[in-house]
Design a protein around this motif. Structure first.
Motif, PDB file in Angstrom:
ATOM      1  N   SER A 200       0.943  -1.188  -0.146  1.00 28.51           N
ATOM      2  CA  SER A 200       0.097  -0.040   0.071  1.00 28.51           C
ATOM      3  C   SER A 200       0.965   1.162  -0.043  1.00 28.51           C
ATOM      4  CB  SER A 200      -0.881  -0.127   1.287  1.00 28.51           C
ATOM      5  OG  SER A 200       0.074  -0.068   2.209  1.00 28.51           O
ATOM      6  N   HIS A 201       0.507   2.162  -1.020  1.00 29.15           N
ATOM      7  CA  HIS A 201       1.626   3.004  -0.892  1.00 29.15           C
ATOM      8  C   HIS A 201       0.704   4.684  -0.947  1.00 29.15           C
ATOM      9  CE1 HIS A 201       4.623   0.750  -2.506  1.00 29.15           C
ATOM     10  NE2 HIS A 201       3.865   0.238  -3.244  1.00 29.15           N
ATOM     11  N   ALA A 202       1.090   5.600  -0.033  1.00 37.13           N
ATOM     12  CA  ALA A 202       0.417   6.661   0.014  1.00 37.13           C
ATOM     13  C   ALA A 202       0.882   7.559  -1.329  1.00 37.13           C
ATOM     14  CB  ALA A 202       0.872   7.603   1.305  1.00 37.13           C
ATOM     15  N   ALA A 203      -0.100   8.518  -1.504  1.00 37.44           N
ATOM     16  CA  ALA A 203       0.091   9.340  -2.664  1.00 37.44           C
ATOM     17  C   ALA A 203       1.326  10.362  -2.303  1.00 37.44           C
ATOM     18  CB  ALA A 203      -1.200  10.176  -3.216  1.00 37.44           C
ATOM     19  N   PRO A 249      13.672  13.890  -7.327  1.00 36.81           N
ATOM     20  CA  PRO A 249      13.427  12.998  -6.702  1.00 36.81           C
ATOM     21  C   PRO A 249      14.850  11.946  -6.241  1.00 36.81           C
ATOM     22  CG  PRO A 249      12.573  12.435  -8.844  1.00 36.81           C
ATOM     23  CD  PRO A 249      13.191  13.911  -8.696  1.00 36.81           C
ATOM     24  N   THR A 250      14.788  11.447  -4.902  1.00 39.34           N
ATOM     25  CA  THR A 250      16.027  10.711  -4.619  1.00 39.34           C
ATOM     26  C   THR A 250      15.491   9.352  -4.633  1.00 39.34           C
ATOM     27  OG1 THR A 250      15.047  11.154  -2.335  1.00 39.34           O
ATOM     28  CG2 THR A 250      16.859  12.544  -3.104  1.00 39.34           C
ATOM     29  N   VAL A 251      16.402   8.413  -4.901  1.00 36.22           N
ATOM     30  CA  VAL A 251      15.912   6.947  -5.021  1.00 36.22           C
ATOM     31  C   VAL A 251      15.890   6.389  -3.388  1.00 36.22           C
ATOM     32  CG1 VAL A 251      16.898   4.815  -5.484  1.00 36.22           C
ATOM     33  CG2 VAL A 251      17.264   6.563  -6.948  1.00 36.22           C
ATOM     34  N   LYS A 252      14.798   5.941  -2.803  1.00 39.89           N
ATOM     35  CA  LYS A 252      14.507   5.372  -1.675  1.00 39.89           C
ATOM     36  C   LYS A 252      15.491   4.152  -1.498  1.00 39.89           C
ATOM     37  CE  LYS A 252       9.959   6.539  -1.451  1.00 39.89           C
ATOM     38  NZ  LYS A 252       8.580   5.945  -1.097  1.00 39.89           N
ATOM     39  N   PHE A 303       8.535  -2.750 -11.355  1.00 41.00           N
ATOM     40  CA  PHE A 303       8.695  -1.538 -12.121  1.00 41.00           C
ATOM     41  C   PHE A 303       7.949  -0.678 -11.418  1.00 41.00           C
ATOM     42  CE2 PHE A 303       6.646   1.032 -15.424  1.00 41.00           C
ATOM     43  CZ  PHE A 303       7.992   1.620 -15.992  1.00 41.00           C
ATOM     44  N   ALA A 304       6.856  -0.913 -11.114  1.00 44.35           N
ATOM     45  CA  ALA A 304       5.911   0.402 -10.400  1.00 44.35           C
ATOM     46  C   ALA A 304       6.395   0.649  -9.139  1.00 44.35           C
ATOM     47  CB  ALA A 304       4.491  -0.246 -10.151  1.00 44.35           C
ATOM     48  N   GLN A 308       7.789   4.579  -7.864  1.00 42.88           N
ATOM     49  CA  GLN A 308       7.555   5.253  -6.862  1.00 42.88           C
ATOM     50  C   GLN A 308       8.716   5.304  -5.772  1.00 42.88           C
ATOM     51  OE1 GLN A 308       4.424   2.670  -5.115  1.00 42.88           O
ATOM     52  NE2 GLN A 308       3.038   3.147  -7.182  1.00 42.88           N
ATOM     53  N   GLY A 309       9.789   4.545  -6.305  1.00 37.20           N
ATOM     54  CA  GLY A 309      11.118   4.736  -5.208  1.00 37.20           C
ATOM     55  C   GLY A 309      11.903   5.766  -5.524  1.00 37.20           C
ATOM     56  N   GLY A 310      11.575   6.300  -6.791  1.00 36.03           N
ATOM     57  CA  GLY A 310      12.616   7.617  -7.360  1.00 36.03           C
ATOM     58  C   GLY A 310      13.186   7.322  -8.802  1.00 36.03           C
ATOM     59  N   PHE A 311      12.841   6.098  -9.274  1.00 37.11           N
ATOM     60  CA  PHE A 311      13.509   5.711 -10.682  1.00 37.11           C
ATOM     61  C   PHE A 311      12.625   6.506 -11.579  1.00 37.11           C
ATOM     62  CE2 PHE A 311      15.783   2.820  -8.073  1.00 37.11           C
ATOM     63  CZ  PHE A 311      16.830   2.360  -8.691  1.00 37.11           C
ATOM     64  N   THR A 312      13.317   6.758 -12.827  1.00 39.64           N
ATOM     65  CA  THR A 312      12.459   7.353 -13.764  1.00 39.64           C
ATOM     66  C   THR A 312      12.244   6.067 -14.684  1.00 39.64           C
ATOM     67  OG1 THR A 312      14.569   7.229 -15.222  1.00 39.64           O
ATOM     68  CG2 THR A 312      13.944   9.346 -14.133  1.00 39.64           C
ATOM     69  N   LYS A 313      11.298   6.221 -15.562  1.00 44.01           N
ATOM     70  CA  LYS A 313      10.759   4.861 -16.532  1.00 44.01           C
ATOM     71  C   LYS A 313      11.880   4.013 -17.127  1.00 44.01           C
ATOM     72  CE  LYS A 313       7.618   3.416 -19.931  1.00 44.01           C
ATOM     73  NZ  LYS A 313       6.719   3.810 -20.870  1.00 44.01           N
TER      74      LYS A 313
END
Length: 424
Positions: A200-203, A249-252, A303-304, A308-313
């Motif tokens: 579950s990921h918060a917006a 964005p920083t990578v988690k 991939f998703a 959400q962890g800071g990577f680009t596509k």
């Protein structure tokens, strides 16, 4: 008096019979012991070859050959085209199949895909994985897979079955430990990981929104002035300060750990490919199909999570291709184990033929390569069962949940049924 006379004549007779029996037993022991020793030293495959010389078994083989269909099924012919080489090259080819197409499909996925929206695809993958495990890998582990149309026989060996069952459990427990360790490491980082990708990921809140919110927030001093009736200047009188520039964005850290977990998971997929193809071409092809069914939702979910962890596509796609190296690493390790076991088996057969005796693992005829398949079956069982909690999640809309449950059940049954049809 007559009774004593009978005993007097009977005792020497009984003694003579016992002496003759003892001499005969001693002679027969000397003759039979080498034969017993030589038969007990035979492996299961060697015993099966000896049984093939029996006239009844030869007649049974002839009848089976007459009754068998002349042409193979369409699916088996497709498998023969996709995997035309020996077990080593077929294992590498299957690894390319399970690594390439699922990752190329990521180019078609939007960057904002929700991993929780893959429940139907996950249910289909669960059915395929459990079907391959229960219909192919576990029976193959204990019963063996015939490589020809002849009748084959299985001997019950308690130690052998216990060792195989132990390695099924070791495979299962290995993935439990891996998953639990990763969850402990990522605890408190705002992100978790599991093979089922039930997260579950918060917006995410953008820096602009947070800045605006902080600018409009009411401080304790302003509340105090409001309570005393003091006038407050409206936001119109005092313009808001310009928003700060957006922060890159920083990578988690959890995303990096997710990649490490995927790399390790892919190693076991590679081991599965080598173990299955060295067992038989059919088991290898069905295992490849089952792993591919699982890898598609697995890769999309990862991939998703990376997005959400800071990577680009494109960074996420590149990272997924790097983790695919783990699959080839596992395949090469599996091939090395199987080839070493094959060479060791040939050497052992030569020793037995020369009159020596060679013990396998734990006093059985098992070799190291025979334990790869049960280990794979254990890992597949965990991967299949670990996503069940995701499928059990429900919302407040009962009608929608009933419909979703029926669709997931049908998808799972379809995946299992596909493996069932292949096993025919």
């Amino acid at each position: 008096m007559s009774l004593l006379r009978r005993l007097r004549f009977s005792i020497p007779l009984i003694t003579a019979c016992l002496c003759i029996a003892a001499v005969y037993a001693t002679d027969s022991t000397k003759i039979i012991d080498p034969v017993i020793g030589s038969t007990l030293d035979l492996s299961t495959d060697e015993i099966d070859e000896k049984l093939q010389e029996c006239p009844f078994v030869q007649q049974l083989n002839a009848d089976r050959l007459t009754a068998s269909p002349e042409t193979s099924t369409m699916l088996k012919r497709v498998f023969a085209v996709l995997f035309p080489f020996g077990p080593a090259l077929n294992s590498l080819l299957a690894t390319a199949y399970i690594s390439g197409p699922p990752n190329f499909l990521l180019a078609l996925c939007p960057s904002n895909i929700d991993p929780n929206s893959l429940s139907v695809m996950v249910a289909f993958a669960v059915g395929g994985l459990l079907g391959d495990t229960l219909l192919h890998l576990v029976p193959q582990t204990f019963m063996g897979e015939p490589h020809d149309e002849r009748a084959h026989f299985v001997m019950h060996d308690t130690k052998r079955n216990e060792l195989l069952g132990l390695f099924i459990f070791i495979g299962f427990a290995t993935f439990v430990a891996m998953d639990k360790t990763l969850r402990i490491i990522t605890a408190g980082s705002g992100d978790g990981h599991g093979h089922g990708h039930s997260h579950s990921h918060a917006a995410p809140t953008s820096p602009v929104d947070s800045a605006s919110t902080s600018a409009l927030a009411t401080s304790p001093d302003s509340l105090k002035h409001r309570k005393n009736g003091s006038s407050l200047s409206s936001p119109i009188d005092k313009p808001l300060p310009p928003p700060p520039p957006p922060v890159a964005p920083t990578v988690k850290p959890s995303s990096i750990l997710n990649l490490v977990s995927d790399f390790t998971h892919n190693i076991t997929d590679g081991l599965a490919m080598s173990g299955a193809f060295y067992a038989s071409p059919t088991v290898g092809a069905t295992t490849c199909m089952a792993v591919m069914l699982h890898e598609i939702p697995h890769e999309v979910g990862d991939f998703a999570l990376l997005i959400q962890g800071g990577f680009t596509k494109w960074q996420a796609m590149g990272a997924q291709f790097i983790t695919a190296v783990g699959a080839f690493t596992g395949t090469l390790i599996g091939i090395a184990i199987q080839e070493w076991s094959k060479a060791e088996g040939a050497e052992s057969a030569a020793i037995v033929k020369a009159g020596g005796k060679v013990d396998g693992l734990w006093g059985t005829d098992l070799k190291a390569g025979d334990l790869v398949l049960p280990f794979t079956a254990g890992t597949f069982l965990y991967v299949g069962f670990s996503v069940i909690p995701e499928l059990l999640e429900t919302g407040k809309n009962k009608g929608e949940e009933i419909r979703k449950t029926l669709v997931q059940g049908a998808a799972m049954a379809l995946g299992f049924g596909l493996m069932f049809m292949i096993s025919e």
